[in-house]
Design an enzyme around this catalytic site. Structure first.
Site, PDB file in Angstrom:
ATOM      1  N   HIS A 229       6.566  11.153   8.081  1.00  0.00           N
ATOM      2  CA  HIS A 229       5.122  10.889   7.716  1.00  0.00           C
ATOM      3  C   HIS A 229       5.026  10.188   6.433  1.00  0.00           C
ATOM      4  CE1 HIS A 229       0.981  12.204   7.674  1.00  0.00           C
ATOM      5  NE2 HIS A 229       0.943  12.221   6.262  1.00  0.00           N
ATOM      6  N   ALA A 230       4.364   8.950   6.432  1.00  0.00           N
ATOM      7  CA  ALA A 230       4.272   8.000   5.362  1.00  0.00           C
ATOM      8  C   ALA A 230       3.666   8.772   4.331  1.00  0.00           C
ATOM      9  CB  ALA A 230       3.294   6.701   5.883  1.00  0.00           C
TER      10      ALA A 230
ATOM     11  N   HIS B 198      -2.708   1.044   3.427  1.00  0.00           N
ATOM     12  CA  HIS B 198      -3.045   2.480   2.929  1.00  0.00           C
ATOM     13  C   HIS B 198      -2.188   3.193   1.783  1.00  0.00           C
ATOM     14  CE1 HIS B 198      -4.566   6.617   3.358  1.00  0.00           C
ATOM     15  NE2 HIS B 198      -3.429   6.942   2.941  1.00  0.00           N
ATOM     16  N   GLU B 199      -0.668   2.935   2.408  1.00  0.00           N
ATOM     17  CA  GLU B 199       0.196   3.588   1.083  1.00  0.00           C
ATOM     18  C   GLU B 199       0.164   2.704  -0.073  1.00  0.00           C
ATOM     19  OE1 GLU B 199       1.188   6.342   1.481  1.00  0.00           O
ATOM     20  OE2 GLU B 199       0.495   6.769   3.528  1.00  0.00           O
TER      21      GLU B 199
ATOM     22  N   HIS C 108      -2.097   3.505  -2.638  1.00  0.00           N
ATOM     23  CA  HIS C 108      -1.663   4.526  -3.310  1.00  0.00           C
ATOM     24  C   HIS C 108      -0.764   3.856  -4.565  1.00  0.00           C
ATOM     25  CE1 HIS C 108      -3.465   7.371  -0.869  1.00  0.00           C
ATOM     26  NE2 HIS C 108      -2.525   7.296   0.021  1.00  0.00           N
TER      27      HIS C 108
ATOM     28  N   GLU D 244      -6.744   8.757  -1.334  1.00  0.00           N
ATOM     29  CA  GLU D 244      -6.803   8.635   0.183  1.00  0.00           C
ATOM     30  C   GLU D 244      -7.453   7.415   0.555  1.00  0.00           C
ATOM     31  OE1 GLU D 244      -4.820   9.224   2.534  1.00  0.00           O
ATOM     32  OE2 GLU D 244      -3.714  10.682   1.418  1.00  0.00           O
TER      33      GLU D 244
ATOM     34  N   HIS E 275       0.057  18.170   8.368  1.00  0.00           N
ATOM     35  CA  HIS E 275      -0.281  18.559   6.910  1.00  0.00           C
ATOM     36  C   HIS E 275      -0.602  20.174   7.055  1.00  0.00           C
ATOM     37  CE1 HIS E 275      -1.313  14.294   7.315  1.00  0.00           C
ATOM     38  NE2 HIS E 275      -1.446  14.305   6.302  1.00  0.00           N
TER      39      HIS E 275
ATOM     40  N   TYR F  58      -9.464  13.471   3.242  1.00  0.00           N
ATOM     41  CA  TYR F  58      -9.446  12.621   4.391  1.00  0.00           C
ATOM     42  C   TYR F  58     -10.570  12.346   4.866  1.00  0.00           C
ATOM     43  CZ  TYR F  58      -4.274  12.622   4.232  1.00  0.00           C
ATOM     44  OH  TYR F  58      -2.774  12.505   3.850  1.00  0.00           O
TER      45      TYR F  58
END
Length: 680
Positions: free
Chosen positions: A391-392, A421-422, A425, A449, A574, A584
């Site tokens: 999971h990323a 997306h990552e 962060h 997120e 999750h 999310y």
């Protein structure tokens, strides 16, 4: 997650320093002397001075806690990049030692008293919030043995999910698989990533095989049900010891702000109001996709007024429907907006995908990735036999700009967007790295997120998702520009694109399969858990409660009979990993508020869905100013800095999809399809 939670986790989960080899093969812990923090006497004459506490955080608490924070993240990184009993034990040792440190800090910081401070003093308000967060110990309130049990349970559930495999070969018939699975050859055992995920995204749409995979994955992961029941008991006990009614209220406290009168009741109403805003659009999308499935799969006898079987919606959880684009695209004669094949034709590498995301951020005037990021991140699934958490996620290691991503990347468009997306962060980590340690976090879980955050070890993972909503929003906000036909063409990945109404509707529809289809799933993940934690859904009705929500909000049903012998929520990472999920839902809505603000700053003229902020330094400056705040300001204040409003609002999202909404209404009316569903 509330700042109070995040900070106590930060403190308690990190008592030991870990030295480890970069590939995570083992972890060695060395105790750190924290006695100096306890031994230093506070100046009793200054305990009501906010600036004195601020100095204490920077000079006394900060250096020790930073070292301990790094140790915790290293322990978690080792475990997630090499799932072994030794590394699991390392996370448990860190959590126990960290809990002791957290209790010590809570005892010290309780001596500060700002009751005589002005209610208008921003520093006093800030320090009160920090103090409150550090005395609310959360999981660290549990007795030593129960804390150890909780960490072990979450590790066990994460291990079950991350190592689960089912007997499957997409070339074999279901009857053959059923006969073989009792003694399945090793080369026929398939994990979720990349194998099962890739199968669910393929174009064959073999209903029988999809039904088989859907069921077998839930059989493999559902064994965590007993663990989950005990997990609920322990989390609730910790929450009550912290002063909350249950763990659900504690999670929601991450979005409350006492100084702004944003109470738990206000947050629950706001969340429901957001859902009601977007529900009509979701129902139109659901009706249109249901019609396309009826046309594609006439032998399935799907009802034109009923829910959709969950295995037919493009991924393992019916949460993203992008894989259905090949037979649902509104104008099929136009080029597909999925550029996966073009990426393959151009021989894209995983490194190139990450570099492309970095280039986009740098083009906005944001910070480049440090060299250590490229050296230490796990960007592909290891081939050396290690079991890993695919999971990323993004992690901040707190020192020397050590930031990393863990991801089992595949060379496709979906993962290209996930990378953005990552990387959002990571940009957030870099932007707020100069803040005091308590503020090195997103303003609320959804903010990350709209970027990603970290999860301190009290909750066992590197804040895979609870970062605060701004954290989440950042990466997805940037991806809204990256996914536009204009930007994909600029990258040379989209050929022969025509800029007209039909192409615009195709783009909005492709985006809706990702964004709008996801919203009810994101909403019910924690609505279900809120009810489980409160006891409204009993431990004897866990699966029924799950499907009651899924049928009501998503309009889906299981493709095979289910019972309380099953635990279908455990099929989602999750749930297994103790990761709050409402962030999310929030981030998928307010990222459009952010997008609208950045587009305005960039000088964009035209429909919101056509905006690409690429190369706009003005948009980048607006974003950077907000990101650099970290958690130093309440999330409504941080949101106001970029959007001009403190209120979460789905209006920009609805503006983005307005032409599609009107088109779907017309198409559905013409075909006699009524939005919504009835349960037989």
């Amino acid at each position: 997650m509330r700042r109070s939670q995040r900070m106590h986790l930060l403190v308690w989960s990190i008592f030991l320093v870990a030295s480890c080899v970069p590939d995570g093969t083992h972890a060695v812990f060395t105790p750190v002397d924290t006695s100096q923090l306890h031994q230093r006497e506070l100046d009793a004459t200054r305990l009501g001075d906010p600036s004195y506490m601020q100095a204490w955080l920077a000079e006394d608490y900060g250096p020790i806690a930073t070292t301990l924070s790094r140790a915790e993240v290293l322990a978690s990184w080792d475990y997630e990049t090499n799932i072994t009993p030794e590394n699991e034990a390392g996370t448990e040792q860190a959590s126990q030692a960290g809990a002791a440190f957290s209790r010590m800090v809570a005892e010290i910081i309780a001596h500060f008293n700002f009751t005589n401070s002005s209610s208008d003093d921003p520093l006093a308000i800030q320090m009160k919030n920090v103090q409150k967060s550090m005395v609310e110990l959360g999981d660290a309130n549990l007795p030593k043995e129960e804390l150890k049990e909780l960490v072990s349970i979450v590790n066990s559930m994460t291990n079950i999910f991350s190592t689960a495999k089912i007997c499957f070969d997409p070339e074999m018939e279901v009857a053959e698989l059923e006969q073989m699975k009792a003694d399945c050859p090793a080369d026929k055992l398939m994990a979720l990533d990349p194998g099962l995920t890739k199968f669910f995204r393929n174009n064959t749409w073999d209903s029988a095989k999809r039904r088989y995979v859907w069921r077998e994955w839930r059989t493999a992961t559902g064994v965590m049900r007993t663990n989950y029941t005990r997990y609920v008991e322990l989390k609730n006990k910790a929450a009550r010891l912290t002063g909350y009614a249950d763990q659900g209220e504690l999670w929601r406290s991450g979005y409350t702000e006492d100084s702004l009168n944003v109470t738990d009741a206000v947050i629950q109403k706001d969340l429901n109001d957001l859902w009601l805003q977007i529900q009509p659009l979701y129902r139109e999308l659901h009706a249109y996709v249901r019609r396309k499935l009826i046309e594609k799969l006439p032998n399935e006898e799907l009802s034109s007024t009923g829910p959709i079987p969950a295995h037919l919606l493009g991924d393992m959880w019916s949460q993203e429907w992008s894989a259905m684009l090949n037979f649902t695209q509104i104008f099929p004669d136009r080029p597909s907006l999925d550029v996966t094949e073009e990426m393959k034709a151009q021989n894209y590498t995983v490194q190139q995908m990450f570099r492309l995301s970095e280039d986009f951020q740098v083009g906005l005037g944001l910070m480049p990735m440090p060299e250590s990021f490229w050296e230490l991140s796990m960007m592909e699934k290891p081939t050396d036999g290690r079991e890993v958490v695919c999971h990323a996620s993004a992690s901040d290691f707190y020192t020397d700009q050590d930031v990393r991503i863990k991801m089992c990347t595949e060379k496709n468009m979906d993962d290209l967007i996930t990378i953005h997306h990552e990387m959002g962060h990571i940009q957030y980590f870099l932007q707020y790295s100069d803040q005091l340690l308590p503020f090195r976090e997103g303003a609320n879980s959804g903010f990350h997120e709209a970027g990603d955050s970290f999860k301190l070890l009290s909750e066992v993972k590197n804040f895979v998702c609870s970062y605060l909503t701004v954290f989440l929003i950042v990466g997805d906000t940037l991806a809204l520009s990256v996914k536009t036909p204009k930007h994909l063409a600029w990258l040379g990945l989209l050929k022969n694109h025509t800029d007209d109404v039909a192409s615009d509707l195709n783009y909005q529809f492709a985006t809706a399969l990702d964004k709008i289809a996801f919203l009810p799933f994101a909403y019910i993940m924690d609505r279900w858990r809120y009810d489980v934690f409160s006891g409204k859904i009993s431990s004897e009705k866990l699966n029924q409660g799950w499907w009651d929500y899924a049928s009501e909000y998503q309009g889906i049903v299981p493709p095979v009979p289910r019972s309380e012998n099953d635990f279908d929520p455990g099929a989602k990472f999750h749930i297994a990993s103790d990761t709050e999920y409402m962030r999310y839902f929030i981030s998928f809505i307010i990222q459009f508020q952010f997008h609208r603000a950045l587009c305005d700053a960039s000088g964009h003229v035209g429909p919101l869905y056509q905006c690409d902020i690429n190369q706009s330094k003005a948009a980048g400056k607006l974003l950077s100013d907000m990101l650099s705040l970290g958690g130093s300001q309440p999330w409504p204040v941080a949101m106001e800095k970029i959007t001009g409003s403190r209120k979460m609002d789905a209006a920009p999202l609805l503006e983005f999809f307005q032409p599609l909404y009107k088109h779907l209404q017309q198409v559905n009316a013409a075909s006699g399809d009524i939005p919504g569903w009835t349960m037989s």
